[in-house]
Write an enzyme that holds these catalytic residues in place. Structure first.
Site, PDB file in Angstrom:
ATOM      1  N   HIS A 177      11.289   6.093  -2.929  1.00 14.88           N
ATOM      2  CA  HIS A 177      10.138   5.906  -2.045  1.00 14.88           C
ATOM      3  C   HIS A 177       9.359   4.638  -2.407  1.00 14.88           C
ATOM      4  O   HIS A 177       8.814   3.967  -1.514  1.00 14.88           O
ATOM      5  CB  HIS A 177       9.200   7.117  -2.047  1.00 14.88           C
ATOM      6  CG  HIS A 177       8.106   6.960  -1.046  1.00 14.88           C
ATOM      7  ND1 HIS A 177       8.296   7.184   0.307  1.00 14.88           N
ATOM      8  CD2 HIS A 177       6.847   6.487  -1.163  1.00 14.88           C
ATOM      9  CE1 HIS A 177       7.192   6.879   0.960  1.00 14.88           C
ATOM     10  NE2 HIS A 177       6.286   6.447   0.082  1.00 14.88           N
ATOM     11  N   HIS A 207       5.297   2.673   5.892  1.00 14.74           N
ATOM     12  CA  HIS A 207       6.570   3.360   6.162  1.00 14.74           C
ATOM     13  C   HIS A 207       7.128   2.940   7.523  1.00 14.74           C
ATOM     14  O   HIS A 207       8.334   2.745   7.685  1.00 14.74           O
ATOM     15  CB  HIS A 207       6.409   4.879   6.099  1.00 14.74           C
ATOM     16  CG  HIS A 207       5.772   5.342   4.824  1.00 14.74           C
ATOM     17  ND1 HIS A 207       5.073   6.516   4.721  1.00 14.74           N
ATOM     18  CD2 HIS A 207       5.711   4.763   3.599  1.00 14.74           C
ATOM     19  CE1 HIS A 207       4.617   6.647   3.482  1.00 14.74           C
ATOM     20  NE2 HIS A 207       4.976   5.588   2.787  1.00 14.74           N
ATOM     21  N   HIS A 216       1.056  -0.400  -4.132  1.00 11.26           N
ATOM     22  CA  HIS A 216       0.656  -1.247  -2.999  1.00 11.26           C
ATOM     23  C   HIS A 216      -0.251  -2.411  -3.391  1.00 11.26           C
ATOM     24  O   HIS A 216      -0.112  -3.511  -2.870  1.00 11.26           O
ATOM     25  CB  HIS A 216      -0.033  -0.412  -1.928  1.00 11.26           C
ATOM     26  CG  HIS A 216       0.895   0.552  -1.268  1.00 11.26           C
ATOM     27  ND1 HIS A 216       1.994   0.143  -0.543  1.00 11.26           N
ATOM     28  CD2 HIS A 216       0.922   1.901  -1.242  1.00 11.26           C
ATOM     29  CE1 HIS A 216       2.636   1.197  -0.100  1.00 11.26           C
ATOM     30  NE2 HIS A 216       2.009   2.281  -0.505  1.00 11.26           N
ATOM     31  N   ASP A 268       8.230   1.712   0.137  1.00 13.65           N
ATOM     32  CA  ASP A 268       6.884   1.135   0.232  1.00 13.65           C
ATOM     33  C   ASP A 268       6.929  -0.391   0.098  1.00 13.65           C
ATOM     34  O   ASP A 268       6.256  -1.114   0.838  1.00 13.65           O
ATOM     35  CB  ASP A 268       5.989   1.683  -0.894  1.00 13.65           C
ATOM     36  CG  ASP A 268       5.441   3.063  -0.595  1.00 13.65           C
ATOM     37  OD1 ASP A 268       5.429   3.471   0.578  1.00 13.65           O
ATOM     38  OD2 ASP A 268       5.011   3.731  -1.555  1.00 13.65           O
TER      39      ASP A 268
HETATM   40 ZN   LIG Z   1       4.666   5.367   0.752  1.00 14.18          ZN
END
Ligand SMILES: [Zn+2]
Length: 294
Positions: free
Chosen positions: A234, A78, A261, A238
């Site tokens: 969001h 972030h 991720h 990311d």
């Molecule tokens: Zn995140």
């Protein structure tokens, strides 16, 4: 193609708890010289420096970590998203513990922090990585792809079997859309049903209703949401943070489906390998001119 290198004008700092470790850390952003890139500096460990680059990265589904030897800094995504969204290319991030504070779970507090510091051009340029051939990674029904384009665009889709999420899609164009307004405020989220498992694995120990959207099987426990499609926004946040680990701006049209991720990280690795292969294949005369892979 190049963009101006930029750092911040003054030192600024913020303190808070780490989402996964539950450890409080002090984070300070310091101006850095042209060409140094973004570097984490463990102020509690003799200033050990960890470059914010893919080569230093390990990514779990839940967060992205940069490390060197046995030392690491976790949940960097972030903060990195805020740094690159502000156009900052060179910065030292001093931190006195193992994880970036989660603050409110979004990138907004970090963007405000950088804004408060002010920024300045460094009188030097950084080459942009311009994608020339499509690159894709996938894992079952998860995928992420980048194709040539004249600017950075991210199209993200998610599909969670949950009454408050379901299918969401968002399209963000970095040339036309406002990151501060549309993406930066979107917060991280977690499911109550995963909490026990996560905590047993040493994760989510600092997670509270103050720093992430918490969902039980029926809905959001700590509403209201900041956007009705806050979850997919969001995911874009990311991804922007994970792309920062390329070490320079990238241009192309990205399409992501249900990624996270771990897949972002494989994607960044594949982009870097393709860029190295292309640079090696280019004739020496062209290589100098097209150092940017443009
Ligand atoms: Zn995140």
């Amino acid at each position: 193609m190049y963009v101006q290198r930029k750092t911040i004008s003054a030192r600024v700092g913020i303190t808070g708890i780490g989402l996964h470790s539950g450890i409080y850390t002090r984070l300070e952003l310091h101006p850095a010289p042209a060409g140094s890139g973004i570097t984490f500096v463990r102020s509690d460990l003799d200033g050990l420096r960890i470059p914010a680059l893919q080569a230093s990265t390990t990514a779990l589904d839940y967060a992205t970590t940069v490390g060197r030897d046995d030392v690491s800094v976790g949940t960097v995504e972030h903060l990195l998203a805020a740094i690159v969204a502000c156009g900052i290319t060179d910065l030292d991030v001093h931190i006195d513990g193992p994880e970036v504070p989660i603050i409110d779970g979004s990138a907004l507090p970090f963007m405000h922090l950088i804004d408060a510091a002010g920024s300045r051009h460094l009188g030097d340029k950084i080459p942009v990585l311009r994608i020339t051939e499509p690159i894709e990674v996938s894992d079952g029904d998860k995928s992420i792809r980048i194709a040539p384009a004249n600017r950075l665009v991210i199209k993200y889709r998610i599909d969670f079997e949950h009454p408050s999420i379901g299918r969401e899609a968002f399209h963000f164009d970095f040339q036309q859309d406002n990151f501060l307004r549309k993406i930066a405020p979107a917060r991280t989220f977690g499911f109550m049903r995963d909490v026990e498992k996560l905590r047993a694995a040493g994760l989510a120990r600092g997670g509270t209703v103050e720093n992430c959207i918490v969902l039980d099987d029926n809905g959001v426990l700590n509403g209201p949401l900041r956007f009705k499609d806050e979850f997919v926004r969001h995911k874009i946040l990311d991804l922007v943070g994970d792309l920062a680990l390329i070490g320079r701006p990238v241009i192309g049209e990205i399409t992501a489906n249900r990624a996270g991720h771990a897949l972002h990280s494989r994607f960044v690795e594949k982009i870097l390998r393709a860029s190295e292969a292309e640079a090696a294949a280019a004739p020496a005369s062209r290589r100098r001119a097209a150092e940017s892979f443009a």
